[in-house]
Design a protein around this motif. Structure first.
Motif: not given
Length: 223
Positions: A26-34, A95-98, A161-164
């Motif tokens: 989980h990276t804040p503000y990157y919900c589509e990648e999360n 499943w909602d991480l936020d 931190s992961h690749e795009v």
């Protein structure tokens, strides 16, 4: 590595026994990648089907973001994962991480507590839901994170931190395609053609909040 669904007793317990969010990236503000990584891990861990076919990705949209005195926040968009379960006596899971709700939560509970259909929005706001089948999303979605940089090229929020994420066909960014929504494209009635579009179309279908649960009730189990 487990590749099968959880059995009925395990699946039933998921509706009431939250899993640790810390198990998932989980990276804040990157919900589509999360959510992209969430779908992969649910399948890898045997919580979802190995091909992710019981998972659906849903960006939650409003036309504008807003801060109100009563504490309600209207986001421009948010992305969640819904797991459809074949057992008729078990609820579909969100499943909602936020979310501050149990992780995962039954779809009906999530809609009632998070979407709150009975809550009256101002007329300039409209809730629209894009439903995308996870196997298609995992093959097609791409983001080079350009939307998270300001005009000078600086990060608005620190990136993961992961690749795009690059699509299978080599596309490096298409988040805008998922973001572009119009009320004229919202499905008015849920039928067989709508269900077919969810399982075949790259961008899935657009539905209103009143049709969200109905759509999942009509998607057949293909296992």
């Amino acid at each position: 590595m487990a590749t099968s669904n959880l059995d009925s007793s395990s699946s039933s317990s998921l509706a009431t026994a939250p899993l640790g969010v810390s198990r998932f990236h989980h990276t804040p503000y990157y919900c589509e990648e999360n959510v992209y990584l969430l779908c992969k891990k649910l399948s890898e861990d045997g919580i979802a089907k190995s091909d992710s076919s019981d998972l659906y990705v849903i960006p939650l949209w409003h036309q504008k973001a807003s801060h109100r005195a009563d504490g309600v926040i209207l986001w421009d968009y948010h992305v969640i994962c819904v797991q459809k379960r074949k057992e008729s006596n078990l609820p579909h899971l969100v499943w909602d991480l936020d979310s501050s709700l149990p992780f995962p939560s039954p779809l009906a509970t999530y809609v009632a507590e998070t979407v709150r259909p009975s809550f009256q929005l101002f007329s300039e706001f409209q809730r629209v839901f894009r439903i995308v089948h996870a196997p298609i999303f995992l093959r097609s979605f791409a983001s080079d994170r350009r939307h998270m940089k300001d005009s000078a090229g600086n990060w608005v929020n620190p990136p993961p931190s992961h690749e795009v994420i690059v699509a299978e066909d080599g596309t490096t960014h298409n988040l805008n395609e998922y973001m572009e929504m119009s009320s004229v494209d919202v499905v008015k009635n849920i039928g067989a053609d709508t269900v077919d579009m969810v399982s075949t179309q790259k961008l899935g279908v657009l539905v209103s909040e009143s049709k969200l649960e109905e759509l999942f009730s009509q998607i057949p189990d293909n296992s």
